[in-house]
Scaffold this active site. Structure first.
Site, PDB file in Angstrom:
ATOM      1  N   GLU A   1       0.821  -1.216   0.000  1.00 56.91           N
ATOM      2  CA  GLU A   1       0.000   0.000   0.000  1.00 56.91           C
ATOM      3  C   GLU A   1       0.858   1.271   0.000  1.00 56.91           C
ATOM      4  O   GLU A   1       0.518   2.269  -0.627  1.00 56.91           O
ATOM      5  CB  GLU A   1      -0.922  -0.005   1.232  1.00 56.91           C
ATOM      6  CG  GLU A   1      -1.904   1.128   1.288  1.00 56.91           C
ATOM      7  CD  GLU A   1      -2.913   1.091   0.139  1.00 56.91           C
ATOM      8  OE1 GLU A   1      -3.759   0.194   0.124  1.00 56.91           O
ATOM      9  OE2 GLU A   1      -2.831   1.956  -0.737  1.00 56.91           O
TER      10      GLU A   1
ATOM     11  N   LYS B   1       4.680   4.212 -10.216  1.00 58.88           N
ATOM     12  CA  LYS B   1       3.400   4.142  -9.493  1.00 58.88           C
ATOM     13  C   LYS B   1       2.223   3.852 -10.429  1.00 58.88           C
ATOM     14  O   LYS B   1       1.331   3.073 -10.084  1.00 58.88           O
ATOM     15  CB  LYS B   1       3.184   5.447  -8.719  1.00 58.88           C
ATOM     16  CG  LYS B   1       4.198   5.613  -7.580  1.00 58.88           C
ATOM     17  CD  LYS B   1       4.179   7.028  -7.012  1.00 58.88           C
ATOM     18  CE  LYS B   1       5.130   7.186  -5.841  1.00 58.88           C
ATOM     19  NZ  LYS B   1       5.316   8.592  -5.443  1.00 58.88           N
TER      20      LYS B   1
END
Ligand code: HSE
Length: 436
Positions: free
Chosen positions: A132, A208
């Site tokens: 996460e 990302k």
């Protein structure tokens, strides 16, 4: 019945590792009461333990060798926070093969070697990977994609996911600060990567969006094939001109289904002031997701820094502990296809464009430029020539209607060949309110 205690170890006591240890210890009771699991930080490993004073743990908890965590049978959760794609990869694979739950915030590693790491996870019976903290700092976007939006077909992710670049562009816009000074200030605040070119050249955003795209579209994305353009070429003037036209310039990471396939890219863009992402300033990140049936949704929060990132990592540690405590084996399923998807050809993309030329200030120049654009099927929506002449030449800014990338590239290369245009044409894509 005595509560079962689950222990974890942190490898890497740098900026983020120190934040995780401190914040975990400060909130240990809250975490226990909310999660129903007793979680204990047993060991912290680093070859350089200079930050140990900042973490209220006994001396016996600090070790120099990561193996003392990876091979400790009493530690089922390993938190990797050393970063990079070298030893971190070996540590993670070894820990997974040892059947451990592994928590990492290492976006470069997941983007580049995710397939290999997940293969190690699949090989082991109870090894499980949590990441996460790798995207969006404190924003729980991975959980949202994997759990909250599990019943959605995702169509588009458009995100501001590099806090450093966003901070720089905001500082340039709000305070008229030059690029270099804004970068120094972001570094001082601890947002930037060890090598800040990763931030400003768009590599960090590419890592990302490769991760978010993979989760959203169910297939690995080779991050090296992602088109990446950074913010180093954006001038204070471009920011001012954009503002005059009703836009802000942001570094966007995009993964979306287009007519020609999946389009994944990182580039600066002019954002219509009505677009919700245009309000995201400073080191804040935001991820705008379009899916069906959910519609449009935006997650917003601090995207970088010790505290926000540790919030995401601690949530993974708790997930890992609950996975051990409440289920047998492995809970996380990523279901990613083994094949990298073929991305849509850049030349097929469609967008509106901001074009800035430096042109001779004399009759007939704009007619020539308009002619070239027309020959390449490009229609203009706005033309702006500003008073602030630098002598014989002036900046001319044009906004186009929707156009095909190939046509824009061809038109700009033709414009650069005519005498009355000096230097390169500045090309920035434009995202409008309709792209929400
Ligand atoms: N350097 C990154 C950023 C840190 O600026 O967003 C978080 O990944």
């Amino acid at each position: 019945m005595a509560e079962k205690v689950i222990q974890f170890g942190i490898i890497g006591l740098g900026y983020i590792g120190t934040g995780v240890a401190k914040n975990f210890l400060n909130h240990q009771n809250l975490i226990r009461s909310r999660s129903g699991v007793g979680i204990v930080l047993k060991k912290v490993a680093d070859v350089n333990l200079c930050n140990r004073e900042k973490v209220p743990l006994g001396n016996e908890c600090f070790v120099e060798d990561a193996k003392q965590i990876i091979d400790d049978p009493e530690i089922p959760i390993v938190v990797e926070l050393i970063g990079g794609t070298g030893v971190a990869k070996d540590f993670i694979i070894k820990a997974l093969l040892n059947g451990k739950k592994v928590v990492t915030a290492n976006k470069a590693l997941i983007a580049e070697y995710g397939k290999e790491i997940m293969a190690a996870m699949e090989k082991s019976k109870s090894g499980e990977l949590f990441f996460e903290g790798s995207v969006g700092g404190g924003i729980p976007v991975i959980k949202v994609l994997r759990e909250g939006f599990i019943g959605n077909e995702i169509k588009d992710i458009t995100a501001i996911i590099n806090g450093t670049s966003n901070y720089i562009l905001s500082d340039m816009e709000k305070n008229g600060v030059p690029f270099e000074r804004a970068l120094k200030s972001a570094q001082k605040k601890g947002f930037a990567e060890a090598d800040p070119t990763f931030d400003v050249e768009g590599t960090d955003s590419a890592h990302k969006i490769a991760i978010l795209g993979a989760l959203a579209f169910g297939t690995w994305i080779d991050y090296k094939k992602i088109y990446v353009e950074g913010i180093a070429g954006i001038t204070n003037q471009d920011i001012l001109y954009a503002r005059r036209l009703g836009y802000k310039i942001k570094l966007l990471a995009i993964a979306r289904k287009g007519g020609e396939g999946l389009e994944v890219r990182v580039n600066p863009a002019l954002l219509d002031l009505h677009h919700p992402l245009s309000a995201v300033d400073g080191a804040y990140n935001a991820v705008h997701i379009k899916g069906f049936p959910v519609g449009s949704s935006m997650l917003y929060g601090m995207g970088a820094g010790e505290d926000p990132t540790s919030s995401a990592i601690i949530s993974d540690i708790v997930d890992a502990a609950q996975s051990i405590s409440f289920s047998s084996g492995r809970k996380q399923v990523y279901s990613l296809s083994d094949h990298d998807i073929v991305l849509a050809d850049k030349m097929s993309w469609q967008s509106r464009y901001y074009l800035r030329i430096q042109a001779d200030d004399k009759p007939g120049v704009l007619a020539k430029v308009a002619g070239i654009l027309g020959e390449n099927n490009i229609s203009l929506s706005t033309v702006l020539q500003l008073d602030e002449s630098t002598g014989r030449t002036v900046p001319v800014i044009m906004l186009t209607h929707m156009a095909v990338e190939k046509d824009v590239v061809n038109a700009c290369s033709s414009m650069e060949k005519i005498d009355c245009i000096k230097g390169k044409v500045m090309i920035i894509r434009v995202l409008t309110e309709n792209d929400k």
